[in-house]
Design an enzyme around this catalytic site. Structure first.
Site, PDB file in Angstrom:
ATOM      1  CE  LYS A  25      -1.851   1.273   3.891  1.00  0.00           C
ATOM      2  NZ  LYS A  25      -2.590   1.856   5.028  1.00  0.00           N
ATOM      3  CB  SER A  26       3.806   2.261   2.067  1.00  0.00           C
ATOM      4  OG  SER A  26       3.212   1.835   3.250  1.00  0.00           O
ATOM      5  NE  ARG A  30       6.343   6.575   0.905  1.00  0.00           N
ATOM      6  CZ  ARG A  30       5.706   6.079   1.957  1.00  0.00           C
ATOM      7  NH1 ARG A  30       4.692   5.244   1.778  1.00  0.00           N
ATOM      8  NH2 ARG A  30       6.041   6.412   3.189  1.00  0.00           N
ATOM      9  CG  ASP A  52      -5.631   3.255   1.861  1.00  0.00           C
ATOM     10  OD1 ASP A  52      -6.784   3.013   2.264  1.00  0.00           O
ATOM     11  OD2 ASP A  52      -4.727   3.686   2.595  1.00  0.00           O
ATOM     12  N   GLY A  97      -5.179   7.320   4.829  1.00  0.00           N
ATOM     13  CA  GLY A  97      -4.136   8.248   5.273  1.00  0.00           C
ATOM     14  C   GLY A  97      -3.028   8.383   4.236  1.00  0.00           C
ATOM     15  NE  ARG A 125      -5.860   7.795  10.252  1.00  0.00           N
ATOM     16  CZ  ARG A 125      -5.459   6.977   9.281  1.00  0.00           C
ATOM     17  NH1 ARG A 125      -6.326   6.531   8.404  1.00  0.00           N
ATOM     18  NH2 ARG A 125      -4.203   6.613   9.204  1.00  0.00           N
ATOM     19  CB  SER A 172       1.828  10.493  11.314  1.00  0.00           C
ATOM     20  OG  SER A 172       1.822   9.868  10.053  1.00  0.00           O
ATOM     21  CB  SER A 202       7.405   5.228  11.073  1.00  0.00           C
ATOM     22  OG  SER A 202       6.461   5.119  12.095  1.00  0.00           O
ATOM     23  CG  ASP A 321       1.451  -0.332   9.885  1.00  0.00           C
ATOM     24  OD1 ASP A 321       1.093   0.326  10.888  1.00  0.00           O
ATOM     25  OD2 ASP A 321       1.390   0.100   8.723  1.00  0.00           O
ATOM     26  CE  LYS A 348       0.278   4.416  12.047  1.00  0.00           C
ATOM     27  NZ  LYS A 348       1.158   3.285  11.967  1.00  0.00           N
ATOM     28  NE  ARG A 396      -1.052  -2.705   8.705  1.00  0.00           N
ATOM     29  CZ  ARG A 396      -0.769  -3.301   7.547  1.00  0.00           C
ATOM     30  NH1 ARG A 396      -0.864  -4.605   7.427  1.00  0.00           N
ATOM     31  NH2 ARG A 396      -0.389  -2.595   6.502  1.00  0.00           N
ATOM     32  CE  LYS A 423      -6.284   2.018   5.793  1.00  0.00           C
ATOM     33  NZ  LYS A 423      -6.941   3.228   5.356  1.00  0.00           N
TER      34      LYS A 423
END
Ligand code: DC
Length: 662
Positions: A25-26, A30, A52, A97, A125, A172, A202, A321, A348, A396, A423
């Protein structure tokens, strides 16, 4: 994907095999934004298809980007730093997010008249630290609800980039990522410096960002984890083609599975130990707990090592995560496990410390928690409780608690709202079931039988849908058998009984949704005619044919469960089924239903003749010597003459629920 209200996982015994994981996902979001910001066309392979990424793709389309989707390959034609549409656009960000933060930053730098909102949880959030940093830069951002939270309005900026831009790093890391991706758009004539205030959490996610920026031609200079310099005159360049790695945090569930479940090991395809994602370090934590892991460039292999697992104490700041998975592994350990430095869990998708503690306790565990830590005590063999796990719209939570189904007490686990996994991993449960093994007697079967035109097919398929179970239309098997026999040149007479049985034993039949396939032929319509029903009736009286179809029918009893429809389901095929329903309706009612059905197909007939036919068929069916139509002794009778389909479904679901331990 399972879109049911809940998904019941029977007690699972073990797991072996290969899973191919969806894209990260990340990385996916991006890559989408970077491709949109640069000049030219980028072909993105192995993109994750999830809530997402859909949110991001929709936003990019609204901005006038070219977006072409073909399976998991997406071609993006970038904007080249110039927005095509920038007037009065409203973006809906859902609970994503990874779309909200970077889009806010990019749009604020580019300027326009934009509103960004999301689901209620998104509006809880925090985004204040990012907005503060962007305002320092001269961006025009207003809060439309509470200060510090979405929804937001974005206007035209008056950019001033001479002084370093400060951003907090301890809430974050997505704020810093958002700035790193947006500010190259503003670094036209001078360097832009970003300074992190407070300790950066992170860090591995920032590494992913820097790594990807480099792929798009932006070489950010990093001094420790405190100062980041974007060089003057840089501009986004499309890499042409880019592959998205599989999600390392999704891998955590299958790494844990390999460590927990008995079997020949789990192989994970799509991500290896050399991944650019920080969550891959979950491997080390799992190894400490007892997992045996080997890896190659794009794969991991996990086997059970120490058993029970070993309790650990770990600073999880680098794997926020994936660390949730450790909390469930802790239930299988020999001593308590403490996960520290997890304050980010509180902001989160839900407050994950509260969520993990609450749900572990439902399973019977002792849990202690603090502002930024959690301690989970192991659950001894006999102490697991069957629990209905609330999932808080948090993918999760849903995925990691599925691992509780391997408990030694052999109790089932209910996962509420299983579709929340969409998600990041829409087919998570399918992947889990594809490698997991249960004792046959633990895989639930619900049998529904009744006279012809009683509506049992509709009822059975609706109940199957509501529970996420497989559906066996056994009548269709007899229909397909008769169809195949005639096509093979056989007659439907006793002389050909052995030949038809031979054919039935290896019938290449497949059900796909509503469609029925015989080999490569779609026979859905051909087997639904009145004549095909008569033919089925003929072959169904041959004992050799019935025996030949037994193994095929048993093979439908697969995870997570089965709805079996047909006359001998509860008596012969699944005599131990925990719920059997015998559905009846008056002959008058059934005739009326059949009449409507036939009329809608353009077949003319009269009510009286239909009713006479049905009554004759009932008499024949109940008196025939082979598999007569009769209710199993332990069947629940349901007369649906005056019930709607919904009401009948509710009856069956209530009977089923009454048998569950939740
Ligand atoms: O439910 P249906 O109309 O599709 O069934 C077709 C025929 O097959 C019908 O005559 C009953 C028979 N049948 C059977 O003998 N045993 C079953 N389990 C299912 C159907």
């Amino acid at each position: 994907m399972f879109s049911t209200a809940f998904l019941d996982l029977p007690a699972l015994q073990g797991a072996s095999g290969t899973v191919t994981l969806p894209g990260s996902k990340s990385i996916s979001n991006r890559v989408l934004l970077l491709s949109a910001l640069c000049q030219g066309t980028t072909v993105v392979h192995d993109l994750l298809d999830s809530d997402d990424t859909r949110v991001m793709l929709a936003a990019l389309r609204q901005l006038g980007c070219g977006v072409e989707v073909e399976g998991t390959t997406v071609t993006i034609t970038g904007l080249g730093g110039q927005l095509k549409h920038h007037d009065a656009i409203e973006f809906f960000m859902g609970n994503a997010g990874t779309a909200m933060r970077p889009l806010t930053a990019a749009l604020a730098v580019l300027g326009g008249d934009f509103t960004l909102k999301g689901v209620p949880r998104m509006h809880e959030r925090p985004i204040g630290d990012l907005v503060d940093a962007l305002r320092l830069l001269g961006c025009a951002i207003d809060y439309l609800g509470n200060d510090g939270f979405p929804p937001l309005h974005i206007g035209q900026p008056l950019l001033k980039v001479d002084a370093p831009i400060q951003v907090r790093g301890d809430v974050s890391s997505q704020f810093l990522t958002a700035l790193l991706m947006a500010l190259p758009l503003a670094a036209k004539t001078q360097d832009i410096v970003i300074e992190v205030v407070g300790e950066l959490i992170s860090k591995p996610y920032i590494d992913i960002t820097l790594n990807l920026l480099a792929r798009y031609g932006i070489a950010v200079k990093r001094d420790d984890w405190q100062r980041f310099t974007i060089p003057a005159g840089c501009s986004y360049q499309s890499p042409g083609t880019i592959h998205v790695e599989a999600d390392a945090s999704s891998a955590s569930y299958f790494i844990a599975l390999g460590a927990i479940a008995k079997g020949d090991g789990i192989r994970i395809q799509g991500v290896g130990a050399d991944s650019i994602q920080g969550d891959i370090r979950f491997m080390d934590a799992a190894t400490q707990m007892g997992a045996k892991i080997t890896s190659g460039p794009n794969w991991l292999e996990i086997n059970r090592g120490a058993w029970p697992l070993k309790g650990i104490t770990l600073d999880c700041n680098h794997i926020p995560d994936a660390a949730m998975t450790l909390a469930v592994m802790a239930l299988y350990a020999d001593s308590p496990t403490t996960l520290r430095n997890i304050a980010s869990w509180r902001v989160k998708e839900t407050d994950r410390i509260v969520a993990m503690a609450t749900e572990c306790r439902k399973l019977g565990a002792t849990v202690e928690e603090g502002p930024d830590w959690i301690t989970v005590h192991p659950l001894p063999k006999g102490n697991w409780k069957a629990a209905s796990i609330h999932t808080y719209d948090d993918h999760r939570v849903a995925m990691c608690f599925s691992l509780a189904a391997f408990n030694a007490t052999q109790v089932p686990v209910r996962i509420e709202d299983p579709k929340c996994v969409a998600k990041t991993f829409p087919d998570y449960f399918e992947a889990l079931f594809s490698v997991s093994r249960a004792n046959t007697q633990d895989i639930p079967v619900i049998c529904i039988d009744g006279p012809t035109a009683s509506g049992k097919g509709t009822l059975a398929s609706r109940v199957a849908q509501a529970l996420g179970y497989h559906y066996l239309d056994s009548g269709a098997l007899y229909r397909v058998t008769a169809y195949a026999a005639l096509h093979a040149g056989l007659t439907l007479e006793a002389a050909d009984e052995a030949g038809i049985a031979d054919l039935a034993r290896t019938l290449p039949v497949r059900f796909e949704g509503e469609a029925v396939w015989l080999g490569t032929e779609d026979v859905s319509d051909a087997i639904r005619t009145e004549q095909a029903g008569m033919n089925a009736s003929k072959v169904s009286v041959f004992p050799a044919v019935r025996t030949a179809l037994v193994a095929l029918q048993h093979s439908f009893q697969r995870l997570p469960g089965l709805l079996a429809d047909g006359r001998d389901m509860g008596t012969v095929i699944f005599p131990h089924a925990p719920l059997k329903v015998f559905l009846t309706a008056s002959a008058a009612q059934r005739a009326e239903r059949r009449h409507k059905q036939l009329i809608s197909k353009g077949i003319s007939t009269t009510l009286d003749s239909l009713r006479a036919d049905l009554e004759a068929r009932d008499a024949r069916d109940s008196s025939r010597s082979v598999a007569p139509l009769k209710a199993a002794q332990d069947a629940y009778q349901l007369d649906n003459s005056s019930l709607s389909i919904e009401a009948s479904v509710d009856h069956v679901l209530a009977w089923w629920q009454a048998k569950q331990p939740f």
